[in-house]
Write a protein that holds these residues in place. Structure first.
Motif, mmCIF file in Angstrom:
data_model
loop_
_atom_site.group_PDB
_atom_site.id
_atom_site.type_symbol
_atom_site.label_atom_id
_atom_site.label_comp_id
_atom_site.label_asym_id
_atom_site.label_seq_id
_atom_site.Cartn_x
_atom_site.Cartn_y
_atom_site.Cartn_z
ATOM 1 N N PRO A 129 -28.537 27.102 22.059
ATOM 2 C CA PRO A 129 -28.728 26.298 20.844
ATOM 3 C C PRO A 129 -27.388 26.065 20.158
ATOM 4 O O PRO A 129 -26.520 26.928 20.154
ATOM 5 C CB PRO A 129 -29.629 27.189 19.987
ATOM 6 N N ARG A 130 -27.238 24.869 19.623
ATOM 7 C CA ARG A 130 -26.012 24.571 18.874
ATOM 8 C C ARG A 130 -26.345 23.601 17.751
ATOM 9 O O ARG A 130 -27.208 22.734 17.891
ATOM 10 C CB ARG A 130 -24.920 24.030 19.776
ATOM 11 N N ILE A 131 -25.645 23.782 16.653
ATOM 12 C CA ILE A 131 -25.805 22.881 15.511
ATOM 13 C C ILE A 131 -24.926 21.670 15.786
ATOM 14 O O ILE A 131 -23.713 21.810 15.961
ATOM 15 C CB ILE A 131 -25.419 23.590 14.202
ATOM 16 N N VAL A 132 -25.548 20.489 15.853
ATOM 17 C CA VAL A 132 -24.789 19.272 16.150
ATOM 18 C C VAL A 132 -24.466 18.475 14.887
ATOM 19 O O VAL A 132 -23.550 17.663 14.893
ATOM 20 C CB VAL A 132 -25.500 18.383 17.198
ATOM 21 N N ALA A 190 -28.348 23.129 3.882
ATOM 22 C CA ALA A 190 -29.741 22.849 3.519
ATOM 23 C C ALA A 190 -30.500 22.238 4.699
ATOM 24 O O ALA A 190 -31.681 22.498 4.888
ATOM 25 C CB ALA A 190 -29.791 21.921 2.307
ATOM 26 N N ARG A 191 -29.796 21.416 5.497
ATOM 27 C CA ARG A 191 -30.422 20.773 6.654
ATOM 28 C C ARG A 191 -29.482 20.864 7.852
ATOM 29 O O ARG A 191 -28.266 20.686 7.697
ATOM 30 C CB ARG A 191 -30.735 19.301 6.349
ATOM 31 N N VAL A 192 -30.046 21.134 9.010
ATOM 32 C CA VAL A 192 -29.263 21.166 10.244
ATOM 33 C C VAL A 192 -30.027 20.443 11.349
ATOM 34 O O VAL A 192 -31.256 20.379 11.337
ATOM 35 C CB VAL A 192 -28.935 22.606 10.724
ATOM 36 N N THR A 193 -29.271 19.909 12.296
ATOM 37 C CA THR A 193 -29.863 19.368 13.515
ATOM 38 C C THR A 193 -29.356 20.251 14.653
ATOM 39 O O THR A 193 -28.145 20.481 14.780
ATOM 40 C CB THR A 193 -29.448 17.901 13.742
ATOM 41 N N VAL A 194 -30.297 20.759 15.433
ATOM 42 C CA VAL A 194 -29.981 21.696 16.516
ATOM 43 C C VAL A 194 -30.403 21.076 17.840
ATOM 44 O O VAL A 194 -31.493 20.509 17.951
ATOM 45 C CB VAL A 194 -30.734 23.042 16.300
ATOM 46 N N LYS A 195 -29.523 21.191 18.834
ATOM 47 C CA LYS A 195 -29.874 20.804 20.202
ATOM 48 C C LYS A 195 -29.922 22.081 21.034
ATOM 49 O O LYS A 195 -29.094 22.985 20.842
ATOM 50 C CB LYS A 195 -28.843 19.842 20.799
ATOM 51 N N GLY A 229 -37.291 24.432 30.123
ATOM 52 C CA GLY A 229 -36.239 23.589 30.687
ATOM 53 C C GLY A 229 -36.107 22.224 30.037
ATOM 54 O O GLY A 229 -35.383 21.359 30.520
ATOM 55 N N GLU A 230 -36.784 22.027 28.911
ATOM 56 C CA GLU A 230 -36.748 20.742 28.230
ATOM 57 C C GLU A 230 -35.611 20.726 27.202
ATOM 58 O O GLU A 230 -35.446 21.677 26.446
ATOM 59 C CB GLU A 230 -38.096 20.528 27.528
ATOM 60 N N GLU A 231 -34.826 19.629 27.206
ATOM 61 C CA GLU A 231 -33.790 19.448 26.182
ATOM 62 C C GLU A 231 -34.475 19.016 24.893
ATOM 63 O O GLU A 231 -35.260 18.062 24.918
ATOM 64 C CB GLU A 231 -32.829 18.337 26.610
ATOM 65 N N ILE A 232 -34.201 19.692 23.795
ATOM 66 C CA ILE A 232 -34.818 19.297 22.531
ATOM 67 C C ILE A 232 -33.770 19.137 21.443
ATOM 68 O O ILE A 232 -32.678 19.705 21.516
ATOM 69 C CB ILE A 232 -35.916 20.289 22.060
#
Length: 184
Positions: A92-95, A125-130, A136-139
């Motif tokens: 997981p990483r914060i993009v 307050a808000r993050v987008t994580v990939k 095995g699904e990219e989310i």
């Protein structure tokens, strides 16, 4: 099954190491480890099981906390509206993240820290994580509020950062300017 004895405590060198990426597709060993991390959280939130096995309730767990320096996290938590967010993720990483900050009014705790650490922990307050799921699904997840805070706490573990590293040492209870207080 993971137990409280499997969770390493602050001061252990693995908690300060930057974790390695998990090769994808993951090995069977990595998949089993991540499944066991999720099972720990689910069991720790079940009053009967947690009492039977003396599990401290948790909402998030990162692989470095069980002495596995790899980028894997499990999160099992209900948000402010009661919706369950349950994720077992590789790499997981914060993009992206908001400029706006938030914090838990009660401060943060950690399964690897057996003491109360007073102070407010500023988070985005808000993050987008990939990330990649156990299947095995990219989310890509857009998160806010309590769930965003838990994700940031666990991703910090993958970078060798403890929650109390963020607390203002001079004024631990000073809310970050303009930040959103979140009750827990």
């Amino acid at each position: 099954m993971l137990t409280a004895k499997d969770i390493i405590k602050e001061g252990h060198p693995t908690l300060r190491v930057v974790a390695s990426d998990v090769s994808l597709p993951p090995s069977q060993e990595d998949s089993i480890t991540l499944q066991k991390m999720m099972e720990y959280l689910q069991n720790s939130q079940n009053p009967d099981i947690s009492q039977q096995y003396n599990l401290r309730p948790g909402v998030g767990l990162a692989a470095p906390q069980i002495n596995v320096p790899k980028k894997m996290i499990a999160i099992h938590i209900r948000d402010e509206s009661g919706t369950l967010h349950s994720y077992a993720l590789f790499n997981p990483r914060i993009v992206s993240h908001s400029v706006e900050k938030s914090f838990l009014t009660s401060g943060e705790g950690c399964l690897s820290v057996d003491r109360d650490v007073p102070g407010l922990v500023p988070r985005y307050a808000r993050v987008t994580v990939k990330a990649t799921t156990l299947q095995g699904e990219e989310i890509k997840l857009r998160l806010k509020g309590l769930v965003a805070i838990v994700f940031q706490h666990e991703i910090d573990h993958l970078n060798g950062v403890m929650f109390y590293d963020h607390i203002n040492q001079d004024n631990p209870f000073q809310p970050p300017e303009g930040a959103i207080p979140i009750e827990r």
